[in-house]
Motif scaffolding. Structure first.
Motif, PDB file in Angstrom:
ATOM      1  N   PHE A   1     -59.394  80.924  68.141  1.00  0.00           N
ATOM      2  CA  PHE A   1     -60.410  80.422  67.212  1.00  0.00           C
ATOM      3  C   PHE A   1     -61.318  81.554  66.750  1.00  0.00           C
ATOM      4  O   PHE A   1     -61.731  81.595  65.578  1.00  0.00           O
ATOM      5  CB  PHE A   1     -61.234  79.323  67.874  1.00  0.00           C
ATOM      6  N   GLY A   2     -61.608  82.490  67.633  1.00  0.00           N
ATOM      7  CA  GLY A   2     -62.400  83.652  67.236  1.00  0.00           C
ATOM      8  C   GLY A   2     -61.682  84.491  66.197  1.00  0.00           C
ATOM      9  O   GLY A   2     -62.310  85.005  65.254  1.00  0.00           O
ATOM     10  N   ALA A   3     -60.341  84.611  66.342  1.00  0.00           N
ATOM     11  CA  ALA A   3     -59.565  85.353  65.337  1.00  0.00           C
ATOM     12  C   ALA A   3     -59.601  84.644  63.991  1.00  0.00           C
ATOM     13  O   ALA A   3     -59.651  85.287  62.933  1.00  0.00           O
ATOM     14  CB  ALA A   3     -58.121  85.521  65.820  1.00  0.00           C
ATOM     15  N   VAL A   4     -59.578  83.300  64.029  1.00  0.00           N
ATOM     16  CA  VAL A   4     -59.697  82.533  62.787  1.00  0.00           C
ATOM     17  C   VAL A   4     -61.038  82.798  62.120  1.00  0.00           C
ATOM     18  O   VAL A   4     -61.126  83.003  60.898  1.00  0.00           O
ATOM     19  CB  VAL A   4     -59.513  81.027  63.065  1.00  0.00           C
ATOM     20  N   MET A   5     -62.102  82.814  62.903  1.00  0.00           N
ATOM     21  CA  MET A   5     -63.432  83.086  62.351  1.00  0.00           C
ATOM     22  C   MET A   5     -63.511  84.493  61.769  1.00  0.00           C
ATOM     23  O   MET A   5     -64.126  84.711  60.730  1.00  0.00           O
ATOM     24  CB  MET A   5     -64.486  82.888  63.433  1.00  0.00           C
TER      25      MET A   5
ATOM     26  N   SER B   1     -54.266  79.656  55.163  1.00  0.00           N
ATOM     27  CA  SER B   1     -55.688  79.712  54.844  1.00  0.00           C
ATOM     28  C   SER B   1     -56.492  79.540  56.130  1.00  0.00           C
ATOM     29  O   SER B   1     -56.456  78.475  56.765  1.00  0.00           O
ATOM     30  CB  SER B   1     -56.064  78.621  53.839  1.00  0.00           C
ATOM     31  N   VAL B   2     -57.228  80.576  56.512  1.00  0.00           N
ATOM     32  CA  VAL B   2     -58.051  80.477  57.717  1.00  0.00           C
ATOM     33  C   VAL B   2     -59.210  79.505  57.483  1.00  0.00           C
ATOM     34  O   VAL B   2     -59.677  78.847  58.424  1.00  0.00           O
ATOM     35  CB  VAL B   2     -58.582  81.862  58.136  1.00  0.00           C
ATOM     36  N   PHE B   3     -59.663  79.391  56.248  1.00  0.00           N
ATOM     37  CA  PHE B   3     -60.713  78.416  55.956  1.00  0.00           C
ATOM     38  C   PHE B   3     -60.206  76.997  56.181  1.00  0.00           C
ATOM     39  O   PHE B   3     -60.921  76.145  56.715  1.00  0.00           O
ATOM     40  CB  PHE B   3     -61.189  78.579  54.515  1.00  0.00           C
ATOM     41  N   ALA B   4     -58.945  76.728  55.789  1.00  0.00           N
ATOM     42  CA  ALA B   4     -58.377  75.399  56.020  1.00  0.00           C
ATOM     43  C   ALA B   4     -58.248  75.110  57.512  1.00  0.00           C
ATOM     44  O   ALA B   4     -58.533  73.992  57.967  1.00  0.00           O
ATOM     45  CB  ALA B   4     -57.017  75.294  55.338  1.00  0.00           C
TER      46      ALA B   4
ATOM     47  N   LEU C   1     -56.286  73.618  67.898  1.00  0.00           N
ATOM     48  CA  LEU C   1     -57.547  74.236  68.294  1.00  0.00           C
ATOM     49  C   LEU C   1     -58.598  73.203  68.660  1.00  0.00           C
ATOM     50  O   LEU C   1     -59.527  73.505  69.423  1.00  0.00           O
ATOM     51  CB  LEU C   1     -58.071  75.120  67.161  1.00  0.00           C
ATOM     52  N   ALA C   2     -58.464  71.989  68.151  1.00  0.00           N
ATOM     53  CA  ALA C   2     -59.473  70.966  68.413  1.00  0.00           C
ATOM     54  C   ALA C   2     -59.134  70.100  69.615  1.00  0.00           C
ATOM     55  O   ALA C   2     -60.041  69.719  70.375  1.00  0.00           O
ATOM     56  CB  ALA C   2     -59.645  70.088  67.173  1.00  0.00           C
ATOM     57  N   LYS C   3     -57.845  69.779  69.818  1.00  0.00           N
ATOM     58  CA  LYS C   3     -57.501  68.751  70.794  1.00  0.00           C
ATOM     59  C   LYS C   3     -56.597  69.219  71.933  1.00  0.00           C
ATOM     60  O   LYS C   3     -56.454  68.497  72.924  1.00  0.00           O
ATOM     61  CB  LYS C   3     -56.811  67.582  70.071  1.00  0.00           C
ATOM     62  N   LEU C   4     -55.985  70.382  71.821  1.00  0.00           N
ATOM     63  CA  LEU C   4     -55.096  70.839  72.875  1.00  0.00           C
ATOM     64  C   LEU C   4     -55.778  71.893  73.727  1.00  0.00           C
ATOM     65  O   LEU C   4     -56.623  72.652  73.252  1.00  0.00           O
ATOM     66  CB  LEU C   4     -53.804  71.421  72.272  1.00  0.00           C
ATOM     67  N   ARG C   5     -55.403  71.925  74.999  1.00  0.00           N
ATOM     68  CA  ARG C   5     -55.931  72.918  75.933  1.00  0.00           C
ATOM     69  C   ARG C   5     -54.840  73.920  76.247  1.00  0.00           C
ATOM     70  O   ARG C   5     -53.780  73.554  76.750  1.00  0.00           O
ATOM     71  CB  ARG C   5     -56.403  72.239  77.238  1.00  0.00           C
ATOM     72  N   PHE C   6     -55.070  75.171  75.936  1.00  0.00           N
ATOM     73  CA  PHE C   6     -54.084  76.205  76.230  1.00  0.00           C
ATOM     74  C   PHE C   6     -54.823  77.524  76.439  1.00  0.00           C
ATOM     75  O   PHE C   6     -55.927  77.720  75.900  1.00  0.00           O
ATOM     76  CB  PHE C   6     -53.045  76.326  75.111  1.00  0.00           C
ATOM     77  N   PRO C   7     -54.239  78.431  77.219  1.00  0.00           N
ATOM     78  CA  PRO C   7     -54.911  79.711  77.483  1.00  0.00           C
ATOM     79  C   PRO C   7     -55.129  80.503  76.199  1.00  0.00           C
ATOM     80  O   PRO C   7     -54.244  80.612  75.355  1.00  0.00           O
ATOM     81  CB  PRO C   7     -53.920  80.440  78.419  1.00  0.00           C
TER      82      PRO C   7
END
Length: 272
Positions: free
Chosen positions: A104-108, A145-148, A92-98
């Motif tokens: 990331f919104g689902a993680v939040m 863990s979504v927090f992790a 989520l931080a370093k790769l670019r993908f569709p």
């Protein structure tokens, strides 16, 4: 003037936070009749009451088994959480993908779901699989863990892209970069999360109380509850001794890793 009063104020707030723990330790050193007196004193009147309190706990309760169960459950949960969260946070931080922002919104959104919500379907699933009263029932629900994922994603955002590009030029694959480049630079965040995770699951009473019916796999928090209902009765001094024993490993672990913990919290910024 503000700097002059900052340290005393922080010390006062820290003492207020420690007050319940200090009182618990103090109560574990006293005889039961001393706990209900009108006078307030942290020091026991007799020097041998603590031997009776702690001795009763070790005699009547399988303390070592409860502590071992806590280590196995918390260690297993933490290992799986890091196994899933570190690659997910890196991606989520370093790769670019569709759809990266949607993921990331689902993680939040996952951060907003309390653990009580999936408890019933998880219990039914474990019951049908015959996994109740087992380490699997205690560990599996907390392996992701979504927090992790959020924490590592924020930390990996601060890593220089040049470091990742240099590793790729050296012929390293993304998996090798995650475990040999990204994770070694994220030990402060990993230590901070490890403390959060271990404290949360060491003290968790909700889920073990649901999936365990005996004491063979009881975690420390559940072990204290069994001691209260089966052995301690109204002996609150012995109960405080049991609580002190069960929480002591957490205190020692935090004291050992406090520098890494503070560093991890300070360096994990809210980067977009």
């Amino acid at each position: 003037m503000a700097d002059r009063w900052r340290l005393p104020l922080l010390a006062l707030l820290g003492l207020a936070m420690l007050a319940p723990y200090i009182w618990m330790v103090s109560a574990s050193l006293k005889a039961t009749d001393e706990l209900f007196r009108a006078s307030l004193s942290l020091l026991p009147e007799t020097g041998t009451a603590w031997m009776e309190n702690y001795g009763r706990v070790w005699r009547e309760v399988p303390v070592a088994q409860y502590l071992l169960n806590g280590v196995i459950v918390c260690g297993g949960i933490l290992a799986f959480q890091l196994l899933f969260a570190v690659p997910a946070g890196y991606a989520l931080a370093k790769l670019r993908f569709p759809g990266r922002e949607w993921v990331f919104g689902a993680v939040m959104l996952g951060l907003l779901v309390p653990p009580h919500v999936p408890a019933l379907p998880l219990y039914v699933a474990f019951s049908q699989l015959g996994w109740l009263n087992s380490y699997a029932a205690l560990i599996i629900p907390s392996t992701i863990s979504v927090f992790a994922i959020f924490l590592f994603r924020q930390f990996f955002k601060s890593l220089p892209d040049e470091l990742i590009q240099a590793a790729r030029l050296d012929g390293m694959g993304e998996g090798a970069i995650v475990w040999r480049v990204a994770l070694p630079n994220a030990w402060p965040a990993a230590t901070a999360f490890a403390i959060f995770s271990v404290v949360a699951h060491w003290n968790d009473l909700f889920w073990p109380l649901i999936v365990l019916t005996g004491t063979d796999y009881a975690t420390p928090a559940l072990g204290v509850l069994h001691f209260r209902t089966e052995e301690a009765g109204d002996d609150f001094a012995a109960l405080m001794a049991a609580c002190t024993i069960m929480t002591a490993p957490l205190v020692l672990a935090f004291l050992f890793a406090q520098r890494r913990f503070v560093e991890g919290i300070a360096t994990t910024g809210l980067k977009g």
